[in-house]
Design an enzyme around this catalytic site. Structure first.
Site, PDB file in Angstrom:
ATOM      1  CE  LYS A   1      -0.623   1.701   3.505  1.00 17.71           C
ATOM      2  NZ  LYS A   1      -2.155   1.580   4.959  1.00 17.71           N
ATOM      3  CB  THR A   2       3.428   2.356   1.936  1.00 16.19           C
ATOM      4  OG1 THR A   2       3.023   1.919   3.596  1.00 16.19           O
ATOM      5  CG2 THR A   2       4.019   3.888   2.625  1.00 16.19           C
TER       6      THR A   2
ATOM      7  CD  GLN B   1      -3.964  -4.946   8.205  1.00 15.88           C
ATOM      8  OE1 GLN B   1      -3.069  -4.733   9.067  1.00 15.88           O
ATOM      9  NE2 GLN B   1      -4.150  -5.126   6.839  1.00 15.88           N
TER      10      GLN B   1
ATOM     11  NE  ARG C   1       0.481  -7.095  10.954  1.00 15.69           N
ATOM     12  CZ  ARG C   1       0.160  -6.787   9.918  1.00 15.69           C
ATOM     13  NH1 ARG C   1       1.176  -5.211   9.323  1.00 15.69           N
ATOM     14  NH2 ARG C   1      -0.502  -7.069   9.477  1.00 15.69           N
TER      15      ARG C   1
ATOM     16  CG  ASP D   1      -2.514   5.239   5.831  1.00 12.31           C
ATOM     17  OD1 ASP D   1      -2.667   4.498   4.168  1.00 12.31           O
ATOM     18  OD2 ASP D   1      -1.408   5.100   5.660  1.00 12.31           O
ATOM     19  CD  GLU D   2      -2.950   2.344   8.429  1.00 15.99           C
ATOM     20  OE1 GLU D   2      -4.719   1.716   8.717  1.00 15.99           O
ATOM     21  OE2 GLU D   2      -1.914   1.975   8.952  1.00 15.99           O
TER      22      GLU D   2
END
Length: 778
Positions: free
Chosen positions: A60-61, A274, A625, A243-244
């Site tokens: 994503k980043t 998430q 993770r 974002d998020e």
DNA sequence: TTGGGGGCAATTTTT
DNA sequence: TTGCCCCCAA
């Protein structure tokens, strides 16, 4: 093979870059290079609302920074782009990467809170604020709530400050005013909280202070009510990225919406799977209904995962499909199959720690770096057994937690002086420093000052009251002490126009704090070191912000979180909460305490499906993770809060793909049973012989018990008998779709909670037990 | 005014 | 079990 960049969320990009034979640095013309189809679609999107559903570990980043860069080199100027994140870390990371892409540092990248703080300073008049407002942090807020409780003269019987704080914060996140809360109050408690909320607001206003929630709330209100300003800002920020987005609350939703109302260039990224901050006011519906809110929105899913093995991904994916509140999304990967995910049953928490530490030792002996290994816990209290055993095994570890730098006592002390210099109304700060270091002004004197301030009309702030020490009518000694304090404050007030560093150093020496620190440095040098660090931070700020004022620096420090994660411990095993793990990745991950009541965490009286889904997402976040090796553990018995209780493994384990998982533990049979009896729950062949424990069930291992036959007669106050604990009274009972919960207080005062189906409790009639010397307190 | 001891509660915590 | 808070004794 395990690489050494596990801490770096950018690993992914590095991997991607590598796999596509590109350099880490892209010339502007290359911004489209090496992208997958959906990535490309997102990167090249220009106008209109856009939802990027980015699965865990899907790059994503990389996508959003490239898009920002592309915009900034084609249709927009960098400063016309506003990117909003939740954490400083994310903001810094984005800034850095945009810089790497050659866009310069003119793009507006900031956290929600920093953005709002700045906006409110600039437009303080429109917002009805003073320019020099201070930001109340959590501990300030707590003090103010206590003060409000006192002023409201409410017996705090069933209202802890923490509870009030939570309610007020929730209200502000939902943009509910004290008046609205009072109006819609249901029941006595709500009205009380509404009253406290009202007083809390009065105190904050009187102190010229805003809390964290206010920063968002006031900004959202301002943008909603001031159309002219809103329009100007919309012109200024032609492209907005959030974002998020799954973590936005009502106020943040409003801010994003208002900033893009006309041009509609709102690009949001996130992943409903998430969303783990619902308890903080985040509303997952914001992202789930984005397409409804913005009918012409384009949606793209990033489903290819570059992080984990196929098996890890399969396990996590299967788990999350049990959630209803989500957007369908199927993660897949080209990575290797990998080892099976392991689930280990342990006898108790010590055995659990031992088993994990042994495993870690093996990994290390195979050349895995300590920093590639992480242990995730649901609650911090679980870390203890692991600390002990890692310590005795000589394995370096660190706990990603602890007091945030700017929350340390010595730091808060000096900063309180500075805050008072900036904002004379800041009573909380004055109260903090009036006797720090000790200068003979005790509680009694302070009470006098407060009384004097409150009795004056209009009500004085404490600083004014201190300066009028002669009118308070104090005893000679107190009078003298207050006089010199007043003089000190006058002296300090004259410092306000200089640099951060200079002001800080002057304050340290004039206040006597420095002398105090030096004196105690023999016993504990850490405070002094922290102060030195603060001085260099101030110095650094001066360098980076030549035009910055003390006020700017204070704002900066107020909005800075815990930086523990960023620094240190390059070769240590990391212990952290599942929440803290979000956004990170590690080659080897252990998730501890996958037990019912712990993960999912159950609070009595408030078990609803939403909570369970968030808990499931939390486990999902933890699992995703892991890059190579994932281990989940649970213990049959766990010592928590000084009490050992028998546990039940988490129902989440039943939701994993059974055949893909390697089931380990003292008792091998339990999982086989799982497959036979579905998810109804079952025991395992118990090697431990504990009375009353569900792990003692004889084979064949059927579900421990059903609901009691006379369940309809159970009610609060019913008397029950437990084979081990004896007689008790039912003090909580909640029937859920899948499980029912009970809480029992026993004769000795002990309270225990169970899932009723497993509790081995029997209801008894009152007259059956009268001869058993049942205490009168029943 | 300071410290120590008893009582009591006890998630998660981007800002 | 730990850790925080409050009250009391010196």
């Amino acid at each position: 093979m395990i690489d050494d960049t596990s801490f770096d969320p950018e690993t992914l990009d590095a991997e991607l870059a590598e796999s596509h034979s590109h350099q880490a640095q892209y010339p502007a013309t290359d911004l489209r290079a090496g992208l997958t189809e959906p990535q490309l679609e997102a990167v090249t999107h220009i106008n209109g609302p856009f939802l990027l559903l980015a699965g865990a570990g899907a790059g994503k980043t990389r996508v959003i920074t490239r898009r920002a860069a592309l915009l900034a080199t084609t249709v927009a100027k960098p400063w016309e782009i506003l990117a909003i994140t939740f954490t400083n870390k994310a903001a810094n990371e984005m800034k850095e990467r945009v810089l790497t892409l050659g866009i310069g540092d003119k793009m507006n990248v900031s956290t929600f809170h920093a953005f709002c703080a700045k906006l409110l300073r600039i437009h303080h008049t429109e917002a009805g604020l003073q320019h020099n407002y201070t930001i109340a942090d959590q501990s300030d807020r707590k003090k103010i709530i206590k003060e409000a409780l006192q002023r409201a003269e409410i017996s705090t019987a069933n209202l802890t400050p923490a509870k009030v704080e939570f309610r007020i914060s929730s209200a502000k996140s939902d943009m509910i005013s004290p008046e609205a809360m009072l109006q819609n109050a249901e029941g006595h408690n709500d009205r009380l909280i509404g009253r406290i909320y009202t007083i809390y607001e009065e105190i904050l206003t009187h102190q010229n202070a805003l809390d964290f929630d206010d920063l968002l709330l006031k900004t959202a209100t301002l943008l909603t009510e001031n159309d002219d300003l809103r329009r100007r800002l919309e012109n200024q920020y032609r492209y907005v990225l959030v974002d998020e987005y799954q973590d936005t609350n009502e106020a943040q939703y409003r801010i994003a919406h208002q900033l893009t109302r006309e041009h509609g260039n709102l690009f949001v990224t996130g992943d409903p799977d998430q969303a783990i901050y619902g308890w903080r006011g985040a509303n997952i519906q914001n992202i789930l209904s984005f397409e409804k809110d913005y009918p012409n929105a384009k949606t793209v899913r990033l489903e290819q995962n570059y992080r984990s093995t196929k098996r890890i991904l399969a396990a996590a994916s299967q788990l999350i499909t049990a959630n209803i509140d989500r957007k369908e999304k199927t993660l897949w990967t080209d990575n290797e199959q990998g080892d099976p995910v392991r689930v280990i049953r342990c006898e108790d928490n010590n055995a659990e720690a031992a088993s994990v530490v042994t495993d870690i030792k093996t990994l290390i002996s195979q050349g895995v770096s300590e920093s590639d290994i992480a242990i995730f816990v649901r609650i911090n209290a679980l870390s203890r057994s692991f600390e002990e055993q890692l310590f005795s095994a000589g394995i370096p570890y660190r706990i990603a937690r602890g007091v945030a730098f700017y929350a340390r006592k010595e730091i808060k002390d000096v900063l309180a002086y500075l805050r008072l210099i900036i904002n004379p109304s800041d009573d909380v700060s004055l109260e903090r420093i009036i006797n720090t270091p000790t200068r003979g002004i005790g509680k009694k004197t302070i009470d006098h000052i407060k009384a004097f301030a409150n009795a004056s009309s209009p009500r004085l702030n404490l600083l004014e009251a201190v300066h009028r020490y002669e009118e308070i009518g104090l005893a000679k000694r107190a009078h003298q002490c207050l006089k010199s304090f007043s003089e000190l404050l006058h002296k300090l007030a004259e410092l306000s126009t200089t640099t951060a560093r200079h002001t800080l150093e002057q304050t340290l020496s004039l206040s006597g704090l420095m002398a105090d620190l030096n004196q105690t440095a023999d016993i504990d040098a850490e405070p002094l070191q922290n102060i030195e660090e603060l001085v260099s931070a101030a110095s650094e700020f001066d360098t980076n912000h030549p035009d910055g004022t003390i006020l700017d620096w204070l704002t900066f420090t107020s909005l800075l979180g815990d930086e523990d994660l960023l620094q240190g411990g390059t070769d240590s095993v990391t212990i952290m909460t599942l929440h803290a793990a979000k956004g990170l990745e590690f080659p080897a991950v252990y998730i501890i305490g996958v037990e019912h009541g712990l993960l999912p965490m159950i609070r009595f009286g408030s078990e609803d499906a939403d909570d369970i889904e968030e808990e499931r997402r939390l486990l999902f976040v933890g699992m995703t993770r892991a890059k190579k090796r994932l281990t989940l553990t649970f213990a049959a018995r766990r010592m928590l809060h000084g009490m050992t209780s028998t546990t039940i493994r988490s129902t989440f384990l039943d939701e994993l793909p059974h055949n893909e998982i390697q089931w380990l533990g003292d008792s091998q049979a339990w999982h086989v049973d799982q497959q036979r009896s579905g998810t109804a729950g079952g025991g395992w062949a118990g090697s431990s012989a504990r009375s009353g424990g569900i792990d003692r069930l004889p084979s064949p291992r059927k579900p421990a018990a059903g609901l009691p036959e006379d369940i309809d007669e159970w009610q609060l106050g019913s008397i029950v008998r437990h084979p081990a604990h004896g007689l008790g009274v039912l003090i909580d009972l909640s029937r859920g779709a899948r499980r029912s919960h009970v809480k029992v207080r026993f004769k000795n005062g002990m309270e225990r909670a169970w899932i009723l189906e497993f509790a081995n409790l029997h209801r008894v009639d009152f007259d059956e037990v009268t001869d058993e010397a049942f205490g009168d307190e029943w």
